[in-house]
Design an enzyme around this catalytic site. Structure first.
Site, PDB file in Angstrom:
ATOM      1  N   GLU A  66       0.905  -1.318  -0.100  1.00 18.18           N
ATOM      2  CA  GLU A  66      -0.010  -0.047   0.020  1.00 18.18           C
ATOM      3  C   GLU A  66       0.672   0.855   0.275  1.00 18.18           C
ATOM      4  O   GLU A  66       1.827   1.023   1.322  1.00 18.18           O
ATOM      5  CB  GLU A  66      -1.016  -0.068   1.198  1.00 18.18           C
ATOM      6  CG  GLU A  66      -1.718   1.044   1.357  1.00 18.18           C
ATOM      7  CD  GLU A  66      -2.710   0.300   3.004  1.00 18.18           C
ATOM      8  OE1 GLU A  66      -2.793  -0.274   3.150  1.00 18.18           O
ATOM      9  OE2 GLU A  66      -3.513   2.143   3.225  1.00 18.18           O
ATOM     10  N   ASP A 105       5.004 -14.039  11.298  1.00 15.91           N
ATOM     11  CA  ASP A 105       3.445 -14.213  11.554  1.00 15.91           C
ATOM     12  C   ASP A 105       2.657 -13.358  11.359  1.00 15.91           C
ATOM     13  O   ASP A 105       2.060 -13.334  12.551  1.00 15.91           O
ATOM     14  CB  ASP A 105       3.710 -15.601  12.155  1.00 15.91           C
ATOM     15  CG  ASP A 105       1.710 -16.442  12.013  1.00 15.91           C
ATOM     16  OD1 ASP A 105       1.633 -16.139  11.346  1.00 15.91           O
ATOM     17  OD2 ASP A 105       1.894 -17.918  12.477  1.00 15.91           O
ATOM     18  N   HIS A 125      -2.686   9.853  -0.884  1.00 15.41           N
ATOM     19  CA  HIS A 125      -2.699   8.713  -1.360  1.00 15.41           C
ATOM     20  C   HIS A 125      -2.555   8.354  -2.752  1.00 15.41           C
ATOM     21  O   HIS A 125      -1.790   7.871  -3.516  1.00 15.41           O
ATOM     22  CB  HIS A 125      -3.872   7.674  -1.254  1.00 15.41           C
ATOM     23  CG  HIS A 125      -4.282   7.046  -0.042  1.00 15.41           C
ATOM     24  ND1 HIS A 125      -3.017   5.684  -0.272  1.00 15.41           N
ATOM     25  CD2 HIS A 125      -4.901   6.822   0.748  1.00 15.41           C
ATOM     26  CE1 HIS A 125      -3.525   4.706   0.861  1.00 15.41           C
ATOM     27  NE2 HIS A 125      -4.504   5.505   1.927  1.00 15.41           N
ATOM     28  N   LYS A 161      -6.748  -0.860  11.650  1.00 13.43           N
ATOM     29  CA  LYS A 161      -6.853  -1.548  10.416  1.00 13.43           C
ATOM     30  C   LYS A 161      -5.336  -0.362  10.332  1.00 13.43           C
ATOM     31  O   LYS A 161      -4.183  -1.285   9.611  1.00 13.43           O
ATOM     32  CB  LYS A 161      -7.290  -1.639   9.301  1.00 13.43           C
ATOM     33  CG  LYS A 161      -6.824  -2.099   8.169  1.00 13.43           C
ATOM     34  CD  LYS A 161      -7.316  -0.756   6.958  1.00 13.43           C
ATOM     35  CE  LYS A 161      -5.483  -1.736   6.020  1.00 13.43           C
ATOM     36  NZ  LYS A 161      -5.322  -0.878   5.282  1.00 13.43           N
TER      37      LYS A 161
HETATM   38  C1  MEV Z   1      -5.689   3.362   5.499  1.00 11.03           C
HETATM   39  O1  MEV Z   1      -4.810   1.790   4.639  1.00 11.03           O
HETATM   40  C2  MEV Z   1      -6.062   2.935   6.413  1.00 11.03           C
HETATM   41  C3  MEV Z   1      -6.856   4.109   7.123  1.00 11.03           C
HETATM   42  O2  MEV Z   1      -7.575   3.576   6.763  1.00 11.03           O
HETATM   43  C4  MEV Z   1      -6.751   3.992   9.056  1.00 11.03           C
HETATM   44  C5  MEV Z   1      -7.853   4.607   9.306  1.00 11.03           C
HETATM   45  O3  MEV Z   1      -8.991   5.357   8.951  1.00 11.03           O
HETATM   46  O4  MEV Z   1      -7.782   5.149  10.402  1.00 11.03           O
HETATM   47  C6  MEV Z   1      -6.623   5.541   6.699  1.00 11.03           C
END
Ligand code: MEV
Length: 421
Positions: free
Chosen positions: A81, A274, A372, A258
């Site tokens: 990413e 892992d 991004h 995430k």
């Molecule tokens: C993208 O890979 C991760 C985000 O969505 C995390 C977040 O929203 O805190 C930017």
């Protein structure tokens, strides 16, 4: 070895020039060659998993500016990413103004589970085990003299009974200090080998004998201060709102966590650790109150600076498994310069916190898409056929107009046409 991580402008260099810049981390000519084109051999890959038919490559990047517990750290990250490496570096640069991150991880103790069914009286069986605990620990440790010599070994035995639809079950936990390994092999071996002994004592039947990936004895914590002058008061308020949003809404909390795992899993992958075990443990820990919650906590200090803290289980390894098989992981470890799994967990917790700060900051300020899009535009420019000296100009044009492949093709033609005029 502590390599200076306060490096600027890596972004503007070519990959081989970047490797040269990182020479301070003790990279050899052989490491350089492996990074730029070598890596895992077919022979090793074929021994690693089944039915091997090739390799799947991912980029290895390095996040800069990290300082953890007073030491500079270069952070290897393997991820598909865009923006993650840049975001981590940027966040670490801000935290650096207040000395970087302070982190602390527990000793590397893993839990091995043994499930015993059909005991006449599970509570009585539990007592039998606990009464003989010290002798049983000794017996366990006799099976793993090398680990004991290294300072690890079985530390404790816990027992509990659980009521299930199929009756009462006795669950034993062997707590094993695995030192610098993740521990699955050692733990599984000890639990399996000791099973007949436990069956004899408890009178039941043994079923599962396996490590638990809920590594709650192996918690890592990190803390960082982000200066209000560098972040801005309004953005700090936005981050606090974002943090409360996550604390009160599971849809947001999952995305919040995430983002944290973007950093942690990328480091884990670079070291052939892992990632599934780490992620499963982290998300279960996020639910420990009975409600899925963020793994970080944000507040303001008395001076209005933003203070972040993270806490999660990190069963990570600097030895064993694939760490020592993949030559790129060995180099990643060298770059990091950590000596123990505890140090590694501390650094990784700091990376998770930095990643979360960067995401929340971007979301609270300009929105995540802008950054991004800049990187995505570069990828598109390359896919559309731009040569290295055309990528920057084309990516800029794409961001100004529309970031998509057809537009990239069209603009590239226009650029070349203009160039030839
Ligand atoms: C993208 O890979 C991760 C985000 O969505 C995390 C977040 O929203 O805190 C930017």
């Amino acid at each position: 070895m502590e390599a200076n991580s306060d490096i600027h402008g890596l972004y503007n260099l070519k990959p081989d020039e970047r490797v040269d810049k990182l020479k301070g981390a003790g990279l050899t000519e052989q490491d350089r060659a492996a990074l730029l084109g070598g890596g895992l051999t077919m022979e090793a890959a074929d021994r690693m998993i089944e039915n091997v038919i090739g390799f799947f490559k991912l980029p290895l990047g390095v996040a800069t500016n990290f300082r953890v517990n007073g030491l500079d750290r270069l952070i290897p990250m393997v991820i598909e990413e865009p923006s993650v490496v840049a975001a981590a570096s940027n966040a670490a640069g801000i935290a650096r103004a207040h000395g970087g991150f302070i982190a602390k991880a527990d000793p590397p103790v893993m839990i091995g589970q043994l499930q015993i069914v059909d005991t006449a009286d599970a509570t009585e069986s539990m007592k039998m085990v606990l009464e003989k605990k010290q002798a049983l620990i000794k017996e366990c440790n006799a099976l793993i003299p090398t680990l004991v010599d290294l300072g690890g070994g079985v530390r404790d035995i816990e027992a509990r009974a659980i009521d299930t639809g199929r009756g009462r079950m006795l669950i034993l936990h062997l707590l094993v200090d695995c030192r610098d390994a993740m521990g699955a092999n050692t733990v599984n071996t000890v639990v399996e080998t000791m099973t007949p002994r436990f069956v004899e004592l408890t009178g039941g039947r043994a079923r599962l004998r396996i490590i638990s990936n809920y590594a709650v004895k192996r918690i890592a914590r990190a803390r960082g201060v982000f200066d209000r002058k560098l972040v801005g008061d309004d953005v700090i308020e936005g981050i606090l709102d974002a943090s409360d949003f996550a604390a009160n809404d599971v849809y947001r909390a999952v995305t919040h966590n995430k983002g944290i795992m973007n950093g942690i899993s990328a480091v884990a992958l670079s070291l052939s650790n892992d990632t599934r075990a780490i992620e499963a443990g982290a998300h279960a820990y996020a639910s420990r109150s009975g409600r899925y919650a963020p793994l970080t906590d944000w507040r303001k200090d008395g001076d209005g600076n933003l203070v972040g803290e993270i806490e999660l289980p990190l069963a990570v390894a600097t030895v064993g498994g694939a760490v020592n098989v993949n030559p790129i992981s060995k180099i990643a470890l060298k770059l990091l310069g950590v000596r123990t799994s505890v140090e590694l967990a501390e650094v990784m917790a700091a990376v998770g916190l930095a990643q979360n700060f960067a995401a929340l900051r971007a979301l609270a300020a300009e929105g995540i898409q802008k950054g991004h899009m800049k990187l995505h535009a570069r990828d598109l420019a390359v896919s559309a056929g731009a040569k290295p000296d055309e990528v920057d100009a084309l990516a800029r044009k794409l961001v100004e107009t529309r970031v998509d492949f057809d537009n990239a093709k069209k603009l590239l033609e226009e650029l070349r046409h203009k160039g030839s005029e």
